[in-house]
Design a protein around this motif. Structure first.
Motif, short mmCIF file in Angstrom:
data_model
loop_
_atom_site.label_atom_id
_atom_site.label_comp_id
_atom_site.label_asym_id
_atom_site.label_seq_id
_atom_site.Cartn_x
_atom_site.Cartn_y
_atom_site.Cartn_z
N UNK A 229 0.78 -1.23 0.00
CA UNK A 229 0.00 0.00 0.00
C UNK A 229 0.81 1.27 0.00
N UNK A 230 2.12 1.19 0.11
CA UNK A 230 2.99 2.37 0.11
C UNK A 230 3.67 2.50 -1.24
N UNK A 231 3.50 3.68 -1.89
CA UNK A 231 4.09 3.88 -3.21
C UNK A 231 5.43 4.59 -3.08
N UNK A 232 6.44 4.01 -3.79
CA UNK A 232 7.78 4.58 -3.78
C UNK A 232 8.17 5.17 -5.13
N UNK A 233 7.61 4.63 -6.21
CA UNK A 233 7.81 5.19 -7.54
C UNK A 233 6.71 4.65 -8.45
N UNK A 234 6.62 5.19 -9.66
CA UNK A 234 5.56 4.81 -10.61
C UNK A 234 6.13 3.95 -11.73
N UNK A 235 5.46 2.82 -12.01
CA UNK A 235 5.77 2.02 -13.19
C UNK A 235 4.59 1.08 -13.45
N UNK A 236 4.62 0.39 -14.58
CA UNK A 236 3.54 -0.53 -14.92
C UNK A 236 3.61 -1.77 -14.04
N UNK A 237 2.49 -2.46 -13.83
CA UNK A 237 2.50 -3.71 -13.06
C UNK A 237 3.51 -4.70 -13.62
N UNK A 238 4.23 -5.37 -12.70
CA UNK A 238 5.24 -6.39 -13.02
C UNK A 238 6.53 -5.80 -13.57
N UNK A 239 6.63 -4.46 -13.67
CA UNK A 239 7.86 -3.84 -14.15
C UNK A 239 8.72 -3.32 -13.00
N UNK A 240 8.21 -3.40 -11.74
CA UNK A 240 8.94 -2.87 -10.61
C UNK A 240 9.56 -3.94 -9.73
N UNK A 241 10.72 -3.64 -9.15
CA UNK A 241 11.32 -4.55 -8.17
C UNK A 241 12.16 -3.74 -7.19
N UNK A 242 12.37 -4.31 -5.99
CA UNK A 242 13.22 -3.70 -4.97
C UNK A 242 14.34 -4.67 -4.65
N UNK A 243 15.58 -4.17 -4.64
CA UNK A 243 16.73 -5.01 -4.36
C UNK A 243 17.71 -4.22 -3.49
N UNK A 244 18.63 -4.95 -2.85
CA UNK A 244 19.68 -4.32 -2.07
C UNK A 244 20.72 -3.70 -3.01
N UNK A 245 21.40 -2.64 -2.58
CA UNK A 245 22.41 -2.02 -3.44
C UNK A 245 23.47 -3.01 -3.93
N UNK A 246 23.78 -4.04 -3.13
CA UNK A 246 24.80 -5.01 -3.54
C UNK A 246 24.37 -5.84 -4.73
N UNK A 247 23.06 -5.81 -5.06
CA UNK A 247 22.56 -6.57 -6.20
C UNK A 247 22.34 -5.68 -7.43
#
Length: 258
Positions: A229-247
């Motif tokens: 429920x928290x938005x961090x940026x805008x993109x189309x469904x299935x186009x977004x991901x969150x990863x650690x900087x090391x990745x």
């Protein structure tokens, strides 16, 4: 109403309008490729491609040949609406450019295969193809493999992160919004590389630490830039991901093009 398969496919990779939000660079056009013989499953999730508008139809067919395998002389190209039902025009003049045909982002180019030898159909019958096999032990003995390259990259990123942590309590993250990047996986058995653009860098509510939000070039992610429920940026469904900087590996990675 579409079939259950079409509904499911739309949910997984997004509708045509979602794909349309991924605009092609200036001077190019982004099209969905379909084929009269090859199924969507065979073409995969990456059947949206960018093409230069100054390509002639003849050159366009050569590009498509590399992707689907149908020889240009056996191709009939039909431009359809995003619904992949309504036909707009046939590209029957090989000297005209895509720009002269007024091709726009998000349309569907449907390839009709007229090969009398049914070459593509034969290729899809994998039952007659002898499968190449290699044991894990044999693969691990080989030098210069993709697996070893990934392991070296992850080791390098880990060492860099450890060294930074040893000198300061808050590691500095130099990855910036707008950077082109390559996303790797923590899973040693997952060697897939995803390309995209950094769209968020900072802390999140879903987990502690610093996270990088990436808008991927292809629908290989898990969200649309929001989590719980928290938005961090805008993109189309299935186009977004969150990863650690090391990745995340930042570099001059162009968007995939045929």
């Amino acid at each position: 109403m579409g079939s259950d398969y079409e509904v499911l496919r739309g949910y997984v990779i997004g509708s045509g309008s979602d794909s349309n939000q991924q605009k092609a660079p200036e001077g190019q056009v982004r099209l969905e490729i379909t084929h009269s013989v090859l199924s969507d499953d065979t073409l995969g999730a990456n059947n949206y491609k960018n093409f230069h508008l100054n390509l002639t139809v003849k050159e366009f067919k050569e590009k498509l040949y590399r992707f689907v395998g149908t020889e240009p002389k056996y191709m009939t190209l039909v431009i359809r609406e995003q619904n992949k039902i309504t036909e707009i025009k046939k590209l029957d003049d090989e000297e005209k450019t895509l720009e002269q045909y007024q091709i726009q982002d998000g349309l569907n180019v449907h390839i009709i295969d007229n090969d009398p030898n049914n070459y593509i159909s034969e290729l899809q019958d994998t039952s007659k193809v002898e499968k190449a096999t290699m044991t894990d032990e044999e693969y691990n003995k080989r030098e210069g493999t993709y697996k070893k390259w990934i392991e070296e990259q992850q080791k390098s990123n880990t060492n860099t992160s450890t060294a930074t942590t040893a000198t300061t309590s808050t590691p500095e993250v130099t990855i910036k919004v707008g950077d082109r990047c390559q996303v790797t996986s923590d899973d040693p058995n997952n060697y897939d590389i995803r390309l995209g653009t950094v769209s968020y860098s900072g802390t999140t509510e879903f987990s502690s630490g610093h996270w990088i939000g990436v808008t991927l070039d292809l629908p290989l992610g898990k969200n649309d830039g929001s989590v719980k429920g928290k938005r961090y940026f805008e993109c189309s469904p299935k186009y977004g991901c969150f990863v650690k900087p090391s990745n995340v590996i930042v570099g001059d990675f162009p968007e995939e093009e045929i």
